[in-house]
Design an enzyme around this catalytic site. Sequence first.
Site, PDB file in Angstrom:
ATOM      1  N   LYS A  55       0.835  -1.202   0.000  1.00 55.00           N
ATOM      2  CA  LYS A  55       0.000   0.000   0.000  1.00 55.00           C
ATOM      3  C   LYS A  55       0.872   1.255   0.000  1.00 55.00           C
ATOM      4  CE  LYS A  55      -3.752  -2.450   2.279  1.00 55.00           C
ATOM      5  NZ  LYS A  55      -4.449  -2.825   3.529  1.00 55.00           N
ATOM      6  N   GLN A  99      -4.528  -1.486   9.738  1.00 58.64           N
ATOM      7  CA  GLN A  99      -4.372  -2.778   9.059  1.00 58.64           C
ATOM      8  C   GLN A  99      -4.972  -3.889   9.919  1.00 58.64           C
ATOM      9  OE1 GLN A  99      -3.157  -3.329   5.899  1.00 58.64           O
ATOM     10  NE2 GLN A  99      -3.757  -5.474   6.193  1.00 58.64           N
ATOM     11  N   ASP A 122     -10.676   3.167   4.412  1.00 62.85           N
ATOM     12  CA  ASP A 122     -10.954   1.744   4.209  1.00 62.85           C
ATOM     13  C   ASP A 122     -12.470   1.499   4.133  1.00 62.85           C
ATOM     14  OD1 ASP A 122      -9.289  -0.305   3.698  1.00 62.85           O
ATOM     15  OD2 ASP A 122      -8.913  -0.888   5.780  1.00 62.85           O
TER      16      ASP A 122
END
Length: 294
Positions: A55, A99, A122
């Site tokens: 990422k 994460q 997200d």
Amino acid sequence: MAAGRLLDGKAIAAAVRAEVRAGVDELVAQGHRAPNLAVVLVGNDPASASYVRGKMRASAAAGIEGETFKFDRDLSEADLLDLVARLNEDSSIDGILVQLPLPPHLDASRVIERLSPDKDVDGLHVINTGRLWTGRDGFLPCTPAGILEMLRRSNIETRMRRAVIIGRSNLVGKPLSGLLMRKGTDATVTVCHSRTRDLAAICHEADILIAAIGRAHFVTATMVKTGAAVIDVGINRIDDPTRDRGYRLVGDVDFKAVREKADWITPVPGGVGPMTIAMLLSNTLKAAKRLISG
Ligand code: NAP
């Protein structure tokens, strides 16, 4: 019969990333700072660390600034929530990604709920979930959004077609069902899970079949209708002594056999995964633009 066409997530993601790069360059040319993404990584799970590196690399290539906040696995929830509060307040940060999975002593939903919904790139905060289900503008979760984008850019018709999703997670299956049934996308959606009866027969009715299970080669050719589009979300490690690292990654679909029946199929790796990252970048640019326009 000819083998199904590859839905090349890598190539489609490259196109999305180039568009994000152009959007970032435009912001900077207007005198704004580059978008800034904060990624929080707790523990030393090698798969998570590798996703985060991917990422960050992709962010840098798109002109997005990124900082990884790394912690040992014994970080306390109070400390993690403090960090989230600080990142929420920090006007130099546009997007925050925690994460997942977090170590078991940390409650992921409690942490995600503390994110500012306007920095939740997200798309997992309950406010953004609500926006998705009520058709309002928000941040869409990256994997489902990436799948929609891949279908759209490949001109795979969704309207009035039957979509079957295997998997009902908050990360993939559930939000994807909402996106596929939205007005304009107009698929008729069935969501299956581990308690579904006659799973193979239901899958066989699908014009678009999406597997988000986490079991290697679960979807076999007999479960797939001739001419279907098959989207493989799964990422599974299977032993492979011929590889240096001792394993390889495969999806939830028996790729070789299913490709003989499907019109379209995503590879693993190189299908849904790159799209997930591309949508994260796109969400981060969107967050930066929203912050600028107040
Ligand atoms: P998850 O939370 O574990 O959900 C798996 C789903 O599969 C559950 O709904 C489960 O049903 C269902 N399932 C399990 N066994 C089944 C069976 N025998 N028959 C029918 N359904 C069954 O997983 P997830 O987070 O959605 O992820 C799924 C896979 O996608 C994983 O391999 C993950 O690594 C991968 N993934 C990839 C990306 C990407 O970017 N490529 C992104 C996210 C996830 P129940 O609800 O009944 O337990």
